[in-house]
Scaffold this motif. Structure first.
Motif, PDB file in Angstrom:
ATOM      1  N   VAL A   1      65.100  -6.151  76.014  1.00  0.00           N
ATOM      2  CA  VAL A   1      66.019  -7.255  76.303  1.00  0.00           C
ATOM      3  C   VAL A   1      66.015  -7.596  77.798  1.00  0.00           C
ATOM      4  O   VAL A   1      65.403  -6.887  78.603  1.00  0.00           O
ATOM      5  CB  VAL A   1      67.443  -6.955  75.775  1.00  0.00           C
TER       6      VAL A   1
ATOM      7  N   ASN B   1      72.772  -1.398  81.135  1.00  0.00           N
ATOM      8  CA  ASN B   1      72.956  -2.578  80.270  1.00  0.00           C
ATOM      9  C   ASN B   1      73.915  -3.575  80.924  1.00  0.00           C
ATOM     10  O   ASN B   1      75.031  -3.800  80.472  1.00  0.00           O
ATOM     11  CB  ASN B   1      73.543  -2.166  78.909  1.00  0.00           C
TER      12      ASN B   1
ATOM     13  N   PHE C   1      68.038  -7.478  80.431  1.00  0.00           N
ATOM     14  CA  PHE C   1      68.396  -6.604  81.555  1.00  0.00           C
ATOM     15  C   PHE C   1      67.311  -5.554  81.812  1.00  0.00           C
ATOM     16  O   PHE C   1      67.155  -5.073  82.932  1.00  0.00           O
ATOM     17  CB  PHE C   1      69.776  -5.945  81.344  1.00  0.00           C
TER      18      PHE C   1
ATOM     19  N   GLU D   1      77.132   4.723  72.542  1.00  0.00           N
ATOM     20  CA  GLU D   1      77.741   3.378  72.568  1.00  0.00           C
ATOM     21  C   GLU D   1      78.624   3.144  71.339  1.00  0.00           C
ATOM     22  O   GLU D   1      79.321   2.136  71.251  1.00  0.00           O
ATOM     23  CB  GLU D   1      76.662   2.290  72.613  1.00  0.00           C
TER      24      GLU D   1
ATOM     25  N   TYR E   1      64.096  -0.082  69.868  1.00  0.00           N
ATOM     26  CA  TYR E   1      64.734  -1.025  68.942  1.00  0.00           C
ATOM     27  C   TYR E   1      63.835  -2.205  68.585  1.00  0.00           C
ATOM     28  O   TYR E   1      64.258  -3.119  67.891  1.00  0.00           O
ATOM     29  CB  TYR E   1      66.037  -1.575  69.551  1.00  0.00           C
TER      30      TYR E   1
ATOM     31  N   CYS F   1      71.910  -9.491  75.823  1.00  0.00           N
ATOM     32  CA  CYS F   1      72.569  -8.259  75.379  1.00  0.00           C
ATOM     33  C   CYS F   1      74.078  -8.540  75.318  1.00  0.00           C
ATOM     34  O   CYS F   1      74.661  -8.980  76.319  1.00  0.00           O
ATOM     35  CB  CYS F   1      72.259  -7.141  76.373  1.00  0.00           C
TER      36      CYS F   1
HETATM   37 FE1  SF4 Z   1      71.429  -4.805  71.681  1.00  0.00          FE
HETATM   38 FE2  SF4 Z   1      73.713  -3.507  71.973  1.00  0.00          FE
HETATM   39 FE3  SF4 Z   1      71.516  -2.538  73.135  1.00  0.00          FE
HETATM   40 FE4  SF4 Z   1      72.681  -4.781  74.047  1.00  0.00          FE
HETATM   41  S1  SF4 Z   1      73.558  -2.721  74.042  1.00  0.00           S
HETATM   42  S2  SF4 Z   1      70.502  -4.450  73.678  1.00  0.00           S
HETATM   43  S3  SF4 Z   1      73.408  -5.729  72.152  1.00  0.00           S
HETATM   44  S4  SF4 Z   1      71.867  -2.739  70.948  1.00  0.00           S
END
Ligand code: SF4
Ligand code: 13P
Length: 339
Positions: A91, A144, A93, A230, A56, A116
């Motif tokens: 991110v 996550n 985590f 998700e 991402y 997140c």
């Molecule tokens: Fe982003 Fe959603 Fe992945 Fe968290 S779960 S890093 S908010 S895409």
């Protein structure tokens, strides 16, 4: 003061203001190398660093990374690296997981605010109470989540291995699945097991419009919709393939289909397009006319911030040793179960 005096004063003020702005810009430009790619490569050697990037991330970051992957691939890469410094382009985590696995390494996250929304839906205090209310349940937590939640879990999973991990447990074992209710529901459907779900979700994956996906399928009748677990059930039912980011990528590459509607964060399309340049990838649209299918947390990292993080060896991921040791066990269990 007369009118002319007023004008002169105004002029003088705005000139000073403009000069200051120009100097500031010039200073920051002076310090930022013109060729960031070369500068980052040389910092990589200097620090003996490895850059791990999630799918991402923005294309430039993906292109300079040593390893691009989904959450499981990146956790494995972090567990196996010989580098002294891990630069995590993802991110919080994810970088935290890398630190849990590598307490003696410096783990850098280009922007510490890259959190997140899903991890934030599971505060440790509330989760501890939820867990106490289900004393006979084993806790499986999606990666996550924060280190505190991992520390309260028995096994960690990712979207790549959640089904396999639940299936490997005895049929009569009661299970709490946290924090993502959509992935949890998907696992329940795939395994036929009854899980107690924590009601968390991701703002990005809940933004896709079922109606717009249905309209796209009419506009592009040859296209296949594919989705990340998700996403909500209403979106998943339009998908002919559901999987983690790595699984979606593999599917697009191997499938004879030439057109895909992609219901996950559109950063992945950079790799899809690189691996199958002759195919057409359509990002699934959000409900509103916004860019809210892009993860606002992932996108906080930029190539510039990655450079500064390596140059200044900060911001660094840190945590208490108690939490780290407690969080390490369920991560190690996951790695053993997905070897
Ligand atoms: Fe982003 Fe959603 Fe992945 Fe968290 S779960 S890093 S908010 S895409
Ligand atoms: P995967 O990396 O397991 O596909 O999960 C996607 C995601 O939302 C990461 O935050």
């Amino acid at each position: 003061m007369n009118a002319q005096g007023n004008n002169l004063q105004l002029y003088a003020t705005s000139t000073v203001f403009t000069t200051t702005l120009v100097q500031r810009d010039k200073t920051s430009l002076d310090h930022l190398p013109l060729d960031l790619f070369t500068a980052i490569e040389s910092l990589k050697k200097e620090l003996n660093a490895v850059i791990l990037a999630h799918y991402y991330q923005e294309p430039d970051i993906q292109d300079i990374a040593d390893c691009i992957g989904d959450s499981l691939q990146l956790a494995k890469a972090a567990a196996n690296t010989n580098a002294d410094v891990i630069v995590f382009a993802g991110v919080h985590f994810m970088a935290e997981t890398a630190k849990i696995l590598n307490p003696d390494k410096l783990v850098l996250l280009p922007d510490l605010n890259a959190g997140c929304s899903l991890a934030d839906t599971c505060p440790p205090k509330e989760f501890a109470a939820f867990k106490s209310a289900h004393p006979n349940h084993l806790v499986i937590s999606y990666i996550n989540c924060s280190a505190e939640i991992k520390a309260m879990s028995d096994i960690i999973c990712t979207s790549s291995n959640a089904v396999k991990i639940v299936e490997s447990l005895p049929q009569d074992q009661q299970i709490i699945f946290a924090p993502d209710r959509n992935l949890g529901r998907y696992v329940m459907e795939k395994t036929g097991r009854d899980l107690v779900l924590w009601q968390g979700s991701c703002v990005v994956h809940e933004t896709f419009s079922e109606k717009k996906i249905a309209q796209l399928k009419i506009a592009y009748p040859e296209a296949e919709a594919i989705a990340h677990p998700e996403c909500e059930t209403s979106v998943l039912r339009h998908a002919s393939f559901i999987g983690s980011t790595a699984a979606l990528l593999k599917y697009c590459q191997e499938s004879p289909t030439k057109e895909f509607i992609v219901a996950t964060e559109p950063g992945i399309i950079h790799q899809m397009q690189k691996q199958a340049p002759h195919k057409h990838f359509i990002p699934a649209p959000p409900l509103n006319n916004c860019a809210c299918n892009e993860c606002p947390f992932m996108r906080l990292n930029t190539l510039e911030k990655l450079y500064w993080a390596m140059k200044n060896r900060t911001p660094e991921i840190t945590m208490s040793e108690d939490i780290r040791l407690a969080a390490l066990q369920p991560i190690q269990r996951m790695l053993e179960m997905s070897a």
